[in-house]
Design an enzyme around this catalytic site. Sequence first.
Site, short mmCIF file in Angstrom:
data_model
loop_
_atom_site.label_atom_id
_atom_site.label_comp_id
_atom_site.label_asym_id
_atom_site.label_seq_id
_atom_site.Cartn_x
_atom_site.Cartn_y
_atom_site.Cartn_z
N SER A 188 2.12 28.76 0.55
CA SER A 188 2.91 27.69 1.14
C SER A 188 2.27 27.17 2.44
CB SER A 188 4.33 28.22 1.36
OG SER A 188 5.19 27.21 1.72
N ASP A 360 9.37 25.41 -8.71
CA ASP A 360 9.25 25.33 -7.25
C ASP A 360 9.74 23.96 -6.78
OD1 ASP A 360 8.44 25.31 -4.57
OD2 ASP A 360 6.65 26.51 -5.00
N HIS A 391 9.36 29.01 -5.67
CA HIS A 391 8.45 29.14 -4.53
C HIS A 391 8.14 30.59 -4.13
CE1 HIS A 391 6.48 26.98 -1.31
NE2 HIS A 391 7.00 27.77 -0.41
#
Length: 419
Positions: A188, A360, A391
Amino acid sequence: MGAFMFISLVLVFFGKKTQALLGDDDVAIPYAVPDGEIEDSFLIEDARLNFTQLAGKYGYLVEEHTVVTEDKYKLKVFHITGKGRCNGTKYSTPVVLQHGLVDSADTWLLAGPDAGLAYGLTDACYDVWCASVRGDCYSRAHETLDPDHDAQFWNFAFEEYGEIDLPSIIDYVIKQTNNKNVFYVGHSQGTSDFFIMTSTQKDYNDKIRLAILLAPISSLKHIESEFLRLAAAGSPVLHEALNLTDVREVFGRKQPTHKLAEVLCTLVPETACSVPVMAIAGDPPDVVSRHTLQMIGGHFFGGSSVKNLVQFAQIVNSGRFAHYDYGKHQNLELYGVHPPPEFDLSRVRTPVVLVVAQSDKLSVIADVNLINATLPNVLEYYVVPKPDWGHVSLLWNNEVPIYVNSKIIDYFNEYRDSD
Ligand SMILES: *[C@@H]1O[C@H](CO)[C@@H](O)[C@H](O)[C@H]1NC(C)=O
Ligand SMILES: *[C@@H]1O[C@H](CO)[C@@H](O)[C@H](O)[C@H]1NC(C)=O
Ligand SMILES: *[C@@H]1O[C@H](CO)[C@@H](O)[C@H](O)[C@H]1NC(C)=O
Ligand SMILES: *[C@@H]1O[C@H](CO)[C@@H](O)[C@H](O)[C@H]1NC(C)=O
């Protein structure tokens, strides 16, 4: 992402109230403290241990390092020196793991010793370094500024992670291990940091031998949750409001919001931890085990600056993966252009593997398609064949050894020195 804005603001204000109720520093709720003084508490043990203690409990010896940046932030890097289930000698090319937004190095351990990537790489004989960035629970330190009293300490966003922290960490690991380059795994925001570093500082393309980018984040043009978009849209107003109340840190370990999350995640993990995770990140409740959810209460929310969330919100609002937007006047002074310049992903020469989960809501496939189309050196664009993963499943699901970790290890085995 910009996303977390709304939640954070609700929590920050709620947190202020809680603090007022409970009295300033002496909050009655027990909580995990990163410096290792475990308080009496009903949290499960694994939620209370810091990185070194937690890995140590499962037989992985850790050495703590401190990297000092050119602007004097003190960053903690955890080096796993134990061998876990590795039978031979470790390979020489080290691996740097970089966590995501308001997370911490702990994230690589949360799935437990049979699934956490930091463990899996060690078992496969890799030399693992788990980094943390300025302002998170382990790197809330500076040579001259006091995070509790100096607002200047919190004057950073993820731009500084990519431009200063990550290069300092990479150089440090290279020097310590006497290597020319390292493997990199980012999750991320850890991928945004990588994009910023390699697109603005050419040399670092060669210092990373291969990068695995889990749930990559750049422009956020297609971020899925309307809820998160709304949060981002409200962020300028909220930023000002927070500035007025002097709140510059969000999700700090010692803030009441964190303690509240610990209590709720321990008592009702399925509701208190899963539901927000699902709303924000897209992972349904059953993809993360109860034990890991209970650990999240103690470990997730590593803390960051309000300014960092604002930069993510700017990106959601503008659809541009760009430098921090200070407003027209200051932008012209600082960058010579308005709006602020974008980070140019076509300059990233390092070979990368993109890994994305189908559900996600932050690192959305439509956005990763754009990243894939812009990066010049994509070895593979891998969509995990698990329709419900979101995610955080990429890190915290019990099956990551099969669907994610093994892929990473295969790439490293192919790209490492033949030693
Ligand atoms: C973790 O806890 C151990 C044991 O109390 C302590 O020595 C160490 O400094 C702690 N590490 C960090 C980063 O807080
Ligand atoms: C290490 O040795 C054990 C027992 O001989 C074996 O089962 C295991 O597969 C080996 N692990 C690796 C990574 O080679
Ligand atoms: C925040 O407050 C400081 C000092 O009170 C002020 O100089 C600054 O312009 C404010 N920033 C924002 C974004 O309102
Ligand atoms: C990724 O980009 C490459 C090169 O532009 C292209 O050939 C490939 O089809 C793309 N992959 C996906 C899944 O879009």
